[in-house]
Design an enzyme around this catalytic site. Structure first.
Site, PDB file in Angstrom:
ATOM      1  N   GLY A   1       0.848  -1.178   0.000  1.00  0.00           N
ATOM      2  CA  GLY A   1       0.000   0.000   0.000  1.00  0.00           C
ATOM      3  C   GLY A   1       0.890   1.236   0.000  1.00  0.00           C
ATOM      4  O   GLY A   1       1.483   1.537  -1.016  1.00  0.00           O
TER       5      GLY A   1
ATOM      6  N   SER B   1       6.541  -4.395  -2.538  1.00  0.00           N
ATOM      7  CA  SER B   1       5.957  -3.118  -2.911  1.00  0.00           C
ATOM      8  C   SER B   1       6.202  -2.115  -1.779  1.00  0.00           C
ATOM      9  O   SER B   1       7.336  -1.989  -1.324  1.00  0.00           O
ATOM     10  CB  SER B   1       4.476  -3.354  -3.186  1.00  0.00           C
ATOM     11  OG  SER B   1       3.965  -2.396  -4.031  1.00  0.00           O
ATOM     12  N   TRP B   2       5.175  -1.450  -1.259  1.00  0.00           N
ATOM     13  CA  TRP B   2       5.381  -0.602  -0.078  1.00  0.00           C
ATOM     14  C   TRP B   2       6.000  -1.407   1.061  1.00  0.00           C
ATOM     15  O   TRP B   2       6.751  -0.861   1.871  1.00  0.00           O
ATOM     16  CB  TRP B   2       4.063   0.036   0.365  1.00  0.00           C
ATOM     17  CG  TRP B   2       4.102   0.462   1.797  1.00  0.00           C
ATOM     18  CD1 TRP B   2       3.540  -0.172   2.853  1.00  0.00           C
ATOM     19  CD2 TRP B   2       4.801   1.605   2.343  1.00  0.00           C
ATOM     20  NE1 TRP B   2       3.832   0.491   4.026  1.00  0.00           N
ATOM     21  CE2 TRP B   2       4.603   1.576   3.733  1.00  0.00           C
ATOM     22  CE3 TRP B   2       5.582   2.622   1.780  1.00  0.00           C
ATOM     23  CZ2 TRP B   2       5.142   2.537   4.588  1.00  0.00           C
ATOM     24  CZ3 TRP B   2       6.133   3.581   2.627  1.00  0.00           C
ATOM     25  CH2 TRP B   2       5.899   3.536   4.003  1.00  0.00           C
TER      26      TRP B   2
ATOM     27  N   ASP C   1       6.457  -5.549 -14.216  1.00  0.00           N
ATOM     28  CA  ASP C   1       5.744  -4.900 -13.105  1.00  0.00           C
ATOM     29  C   ASP C   1       5.420  -3.467 -13.531  1.00  0.00           C
ATOM     30  O   ASP C   1       6.318  -2.652 -13.745  1.00  0.00           O
ATOM     31  CB  ASP C   1       6.658  -4.921 -11.868  1.00  0.00           C
ATOM     32  CG  ASP C   1       5.979  -4.401 -10.607  1.00  0.00           C
ATOM     33  OD1 ASP C   1       5.061  -3.569 -10.724  1.00  0.00           O
ATOM     34  OD2 ASP C   1       6.392  -4.816  -9.516  1.00  0.00           O
TER      35      ASP C   1
ATOM     36  N   HIS D   1       3.260  -7.359 -11.082  1.00  0.00           N
ATOM     37  CA  HIS D   1       3.578  -6.829  -9.765  1.00  0.00           C
ATOM     38  C   HIS D   1       3.298  -7.780  -8.600  1.00  0.00           C
ATOM     39  O   HIS D   1       4.084  -7.867  -7.669  1.00  0.00           O
ATOM     40  CB  HIS D   1       2.783  -5.529  -9.559  1.00  0.00           C
ATOM     41  CG  HIS D   1       3.019  -4.862  -8.242  1.00  0.00           C
ATOM     42  ND1 HIS D   1       4.259  -4.396  -7.860  1.00  0.00           N
ATOM     43  CD2 HIS D   1       2.181  -4.575  -7.207  1.00  0.00           C
ATOM     44  CE1 HIS D   1       4.159  -3.846  -6.662  1.00  0.00           C
ATOM     45  NE2 HIS D   1       2.923  -3.946  -6.245  1.00  0.00           N
TER      46      HIS D   1
HETATM   47  N1  STX Z   1       1.473   0.877  -3.943  1.00  0.00           N
HETATM   48  C1  STX Z   1       2.113  -0.324  -4.193  1.00  0.00           C
HETATM   49  C2  STX Z   1       1.864  -1.337  -3.114  1.00  0.00           C
HETATM   50  O1  STX Z   1       2.540  -1.333  -2.122  1.00  0.00           O
HETATM   51  C3  STX Z   1       1.802   1.984  -4.820  1.00  0.00           C
HETATM   52  C4  STX Z   1       0.760  -2.257  -3.253  1.00  0.00           C
HETATM   53  N2  STX Z   1       0.121  -2.507  -4.315  1.00  0.00           N
HETATM   54  N3  STX Z   1      -0.865  -3.396  -3.996  1.00  0.00           N
HETATM   55  C5  STX Z   1      -0.787  -3.672  -2.723  1.00  0.00           C
HETATM   56  O2  STX Z   1       0.225  -2.977  -2.254  1.00  0.00           O
HETATM   57  C6  STX Z   1      -1.678  -4.619  -1.949  1.00  0.00           C
HETATM   58  C7  STX Z   1      -1.772  -5.924  -2.655  1.00  0.00           C
HETATM   59  C8  STX Z   1      -1.161  -4.852  -0.559  1.00  0.00           C
HETATM   60  C9  STX Z   1      -3.051  -4.027  -1.814  1.00  0.00           C
END
Ligand code: STX
Length: 320
Positions: free
Chosen positions: A45, A112-113, A269, A297
């Site tokens: 997120g 990701s985050w 990604d 991703h």
């Molecule tokens: N946000 C990228 C990220 O961390 C820009 C992310 N993308 N999807 C998610 O996190 C979840 C699957 C956890 C919702």
């Protein structure tokens, strides 16, 4: 490639609870073997929350896995709360949780985050981290946010993009991050919710290599979307609360250089393009970069799941 490793069977936590801090109640759960190798899962997120699926990246006989929902999202309360909600609050939460659960050191797993937060945490508390498994590298820099929320990803998923920009007036579309921020700060609850769903759905529509309607729909759930969109937007307009934007990817690397780390990155990604993982690995050649050649991703892309589990299995085998 031989048979791909896939998720371990579904499992229930052996314990769960809430950690109280500031005005927040932070949900956590413990899964697997209480005497196994400790690991903490950092979700994405920010604002994405954990899920029952993420338990399954770790061999439950070998790992003691801790999963928690970051402030304001998932099962944590108050839902969507932005007060006392910064990267450094989350870093403290991770360390406090470790101490509370009597853990000395743990493997940090984040995509990701979750990879951003993993670097922020490990660079603050390097002695707490035994290894890291990072995926879909995101360093929250302006060029990464511009790519995904202004111009770039828009060219690859134009249908989804059209829905993303729909809630924003034409004359405000040159800064979508700011335009969404204005709506999220407003008191128009209906407009806010619709914008949150559009914001969230955009990410759900672009996370898989091929458009996955199930994922787009799950991101459109109003409760999920509201926390996800508000929290992401709050962190992004505040530049991740970092001192400078190369803090995690450049100056902080010397602090963590010797922590054994695997980086798994999908070639295609679109949310977090591979160039960031590449830059990270150029600055940190000691970490092993694995490129999944036909993946986007999410952690649930088949090749990515395989590489993540291969990494957790390998690290478990070196634990005595
Ligand atoms: N946000 C990228 C990220 O961390 C820009 C992310 N993308 N999807 C998610 O996190 C979840 C699957 C956890 C919702």
């Amino acid at each position: 490639m031989n048979q791909l490793l896939s998720l371990f069977p579904p499992l229930e936590p052996f314990n769960f609870g809430f950690m109280e801090k500031d005005n927040h109640r932070i949900y956590y759960e413990q899964c697997g073997n209480p005497d196994g190798k400790p690991a903490v899962f950092l979700h994405g997120g920010p604002g994405g929350g954990g899920s029952t699926q993420v338990r399954r990246f770790f061999d439950p006989d070998k790992y003691h896995v801790v999963i928690f929902d970051q402030r304001g999202c998932g099962r944590s309360l108050p839902h969507g709360c932005l007060e006392n909600n910064t990267t450094w609050d989350l870093v403290e939460d991770i360390e406090n949780l470790k101490v509370k659960l009597g853990i000395k050191q743990w493997l940090v797993f984040g995509g990701s985050w979750g990879s951003t937060l993993a670097l922020a945490y490990s660079q603050t508390y390097p002695d707490s981290v035994s290894e890291m498994v990072l995926r879909g590298i995101f360093m929250l820099r302006k060029k990464e946010l511009d790519w995904f929320y202004q111009y770039g990803a828009s060219n690859i998923f134009p249908e989804a993009w059209q829905k993303f920009i729909e809630p924003i007036e034409h004359n405000e579309r040159d800064d979508l991050m700011a335009a969404y921020h204005k709506i999220f700060l407003s008191n128009n609850e209906e407009k806010k919710l619709n914008a949150a769903i559009a914001w969230s759905r955009w990410e759900g529509s672009t996370s898989s290599l091929s458009y996955n309607p199930e994922m787009a729909n799950s991101f459109s759930d109003p409760k999920f979307a509201l926390a996800f969109a508000l929290i992401e937007n709050h962190y992004f307009v505040n530049k991740g609360f970092l001192e400078h934007e190369n803090q995690l990817i450049e100056s902080g690397i010397n602090i963590i250089r010797d922590i054994p780390t695997v980086i798994v990155q999908g070639r295609y990604d679109i949310v977090c393009p591979i160039s960031t993982a590449w830059e990270l690995s150029q600055n940190w050649p000691e970490a092993e970069l694995i490129v999944a050649p036909s993946s986007g991703h999410t952690a649930f892309e088949l090749e990515i799941t395989h590489e993540l589990i291969k990494a957790t299995n390998t690290f478990a085998d070196s634990y005595e």
